[in-house]
Structures are given as C-alpha cells and as structure tokens.
Design an enzyme around this catalytic site. Sequence first.
Site, PDB file in Angstrom:
ATOM      1  N   ASP A  69      44.016  23.230  70.275  1.00 13.09           N
ATOM      2  CA  ASP A  69      43.537  22.194  71.200  1.00 13.09           C
ATOM      3  C   ASP A  69      43.135  20.942  70.433  1.00 13.09           C
ATOM      4  OD1 ASP A  69      42.467  21.015  73.675  1.00 13.09           O
ATOM      5  OD2 ASP A  69      40.595  21.181  72.562  1.00 13.09           O
TER       6      ASP A  69
ATOM      7  N   ARG B 186      47.466  13.964  72.533  1.00 18.79           N
ATOM      8  CA  ARG B 186      47.425  13.490  73.931  1.00 18.79           C
ATOM      9  C   ARG B 186      46.718  12.151  74.029  1.00 18.79           C
ATOM     10  NH1 ARG B 186      44.149  17.808  76.566  1.00 18.79           N
ATOM     11  NH2 ARG B 186      44.270  16.511  78.407  1.00 18.79           N
TER      12      ARG B 186
ATOM     13  N   SER C 255      42.717  22.806  77.884  1.00 13.79           N
ATOM     14  CA  SER C 255      41.975  22.275  76.732  1.00 13.79           C
ATOM     15  C   SER C 255      40.500  22.707  76.801  1.00 13.79           C
ATOM     16  CB  SER C 255      42.087  20.742  76.745  1.00 13.79           C
ATOM     17  OG  SER C 255      41.135  20.144  75.913  1.00 13.79           O
TER      18      SER C 255
HETATM   19  N1  URA Z   1      37.587  17.495  77.637  1.00  7.31           N
HETATM   20  C1  URA Z   1      38.361  18.310  76.871  1.00  7.31           C
HETATM   21  O1  URA Z   1      37.842  19.056  76.041  1.00  7.31           O
HETATM   22  N2  URA Z   1      39.694  18.258  77.038  1.00  7.31           N
HETATM   23  C2  URA Z   1      40.310  17.457  77.931  1.00  7.31           C
HETATM   24  O2  URA Z   1      41.523  17.477  78.037  1.00  7.31           O
HETATM   25  C3  URA Z   1      39.508  16.609  78.720  1.00  7.31           C
HETATM   26  C4  URA Z   1      38.141  16.652  78.565  1.00  7.31           C
END
Ligand code: URA
Length: 434
Positions: free
Chosen positions: A161, A168, A183
């Site tokens: 992530d 992202r 995520s």
């Molecule tokens: N917080 C996160 O950890 N991931 C996301 O994609 C958006 C908010």
Amino acid sequence: MNMNDLIGKKRDGGKLSQEEIEYFVKGYTDGSIPDYQMSALLMAIYFQKMDKEETFHLTRAMKQSGDVIDLSAIKGIKVDKHSTGGVGDKTTLVVAPLAAACGVPIAKMSGRGLGFTGGTVDKMEAIPGFQTSIEADKFIRQVNSIGLSVIGQTAHIAPADKKIYALRDVTATVDNMSLISSSIMSKKLASGSDAIVLDVKCGDGAFMESFEDACTLGKMMVEIGNADHKRTIAVITDMNQPLGRAVGNSLEVMEAIDTLKGEGPQDITELSLTLAGIMIYAGGRAESKEQGYEMAEKVLKNGEALKKLAEFIEGQGGNPEIVNDYALFPQHTCIKDVICHNSGYVNQIAAKAIGLASQHSGAGRATKEDSIDLSAGVYLHKKVGDTVEKGEILATVYGTDAEKVERSAEEAEKAFSVSAVKPEQDELIKMIII
Ligand code: URA
C-alpha cells in the site's frame, strides 16, 4: 502471467482473478514490476473499476505484503479507530483516552498528515518529548499497563500500500472506491486489533464529497473488515466545515485537551462521544452504543479521560504537565487576524480551503520530506450559522514565518462566505453502518 496482459484485460473491462491480483501486488512491492506498468494498471482500474471480489483480493494481497501484527499479548478486545481524513480532525486524541478510561485497550497506529489533511502522529509530536516511534514490546507493555498507546505506522505494515499509494498520489488515481477501501483496510487488518471503527468523512474537505459515495465506501470497508473476522463499524460524518475551531498541530492538541476538560467545541465533543461510545460497545464494555456513549460522557465529566491522556503522554516520553500548561507547546511568533467585511450569518467555511491555508501557514507539508511548524495553523472564531458583525474577527492565523502567515490569512478569508439568511446546518453524524 505477465503484466502487459493484466493491463489489457482490465483496460477492456475484464475481471482480475485472485492469482492475477496477487501477482501484480507482489511484483510491484518487490520491484520486478516497474512504475510505468503499475501506473497503467491503476489507471485501467480507475476507469473500469473493480468489483467486490477483486477489491477483497486486493485488500488481502496488500495486507499480506508485510507483517501482520500479533496483539494477542494484550488482554481484552482491542479496538482501532480510523478516519478517512479531514480538516481539524483531532478526534483520536479525545476518543482514545475516553475509550481507554472505560477499559477498552487501544493499541493504535496512526499516520502523518499530507496535503490539506492533518495526521495524528504530527499532532502528538507537538507535545515536546513525545515519542511516536517505540519498540513493539514497549508498545504492548504500555497498552497492558495504562490501556493506551498510539504509534506511527511502521514500514513493515502493508508495504504494498505504501508504494501503491505514493504512485496513486502522482498519477491522479487516488479517488477510486476500491483503491481507497483496500488501501485503508489492508493497513487496519495488518495492525492487529479485534474491532475497527471507521469515521468516513463526507463533504468538501474529504475524499468522498457526496453522501452516497461516502456510504458506498463505508459499506465496502465494513464488509471487508467483517470478512476478515474483525467487527467493523463505519460512521459517516460531515466534513463540509472544519471539525472544531482549531486546525494545525499544537492548536489541535490544545483543543483536544480542552474537550477532555469539558470545554471543547460542541461538534468535536459530540463526535468524540459518539465514536468512543461505539468503540466501547465494539470492545464489549457496553451492551449498546448508547450505553457506551453514557460511559464515555461519565469519564469526560469526572476527569478520568483527561487523567488517561496525561498518563499516555507521560508513558511516551512527553511532559504530562502540558495538559495544564499550554506554554509548554511550541510557540508562534506571528499572528494575523481575518476580519469580516459585512454583517450577517456565516454561511460556509470551505473545509479544504482552511486545510490548505493551515498547510501553507507551515502546519502541513507538500511532500513527505518537508518539515512542519508545529505552532502554525488557523483558529476559527466563527462557525457556520454564527452571526457576525462587520469588523469582527472570523479567524486567526498563527505561525513563525510572517510571509506564510500573511498569505495563509488571505486564503482563510476566501474560505468564509457570509449571507443575510441563516443557513441550514449540515448534520454532523449522518449514518452508522454496523
Ligand atoms: N487514506 C488511505 O490510507 N488510503 C487512501 O487511499 C485514502 C485515504
């Protein structure tokens, strides 16, 4: 299997299998799949979306990309709380001591702020000496002794992530329902708590602007958590104006302390009691969320939650006297008031614009490497629905860099709109998804 085929399959609206999802998560994490191919796949997912099954597989693959924390050495039902991100959101600093004072063990990992949203770790570091990076055994010992510890997310939790989120962020693929829920939930499921309470923000200062999108996100995350045998509850809450009056690290910690003294703004008090009540219920200490709310209210009124906050600060190396002496916080050297130019009612305070004004005063970073000014931020003297006279102060900006404070005050002024008619108030707590 090869990445080119997966990109093409998703681009054409196909459904990725568990093996295909595991393949690209593993390959991107270990570096064998390059950024350009992962970016293309993320964009294909962004446009073609993922269904529920794909989202579940993605969450599980990202969770399993790193350590899954074992909190079994902590007695009781451990409850985590996570906000999807907002402006002025200091609820963790209120909710965690409230729930811990009612006997719910809180072993929480929090993040830093990025962009216009704040992060609990930065806020806690406004307390001189406070350590957010402590060894796992000390973390567990502290939860067993005082019932509460909050630390920064380690690099070993959901590393997939971490890498995918950073990509992202620079490929315009953040605001996709499946990518956001996987995520958040991959990190929460790897963090080891037994139950998860999600505060899903909705409005101008949140990732999900519409109520419908926030509900869909909340429901998806609840299903993902429950499928992993974690009791998961989502609360959809308003983020159309900043939460409370303080935005910025020291300012927000002071407001959290005021709230635990029973002197906080009404919105932050109400939301904190609601979330704490749900955590107390999810942690098995109350038979209903209503009873949990009453228990939280009791420890707020009798000072036990404030005492818990002081113990927590001391346990992590900070000076607990700070709850009585705000002069111990980093001090600002510059102030600029935002003055109202016409009388009426405060009609709107754009949350995102205030978040950006606070960031630009020095309270936030534009990149992960930036350092922050812990004294900086924006304090709102008026909230939506308040009456205001021409010449009155709407907000004050604090910091240590006069130029930044000046510019931030100009931005903060643009966030306010004043009208002749009293506006309708947005409901703070919009829905609870159990
Ligand atoms: N917080 C996160 O950890 N991931 C996301 O994609 C958006 C908010």
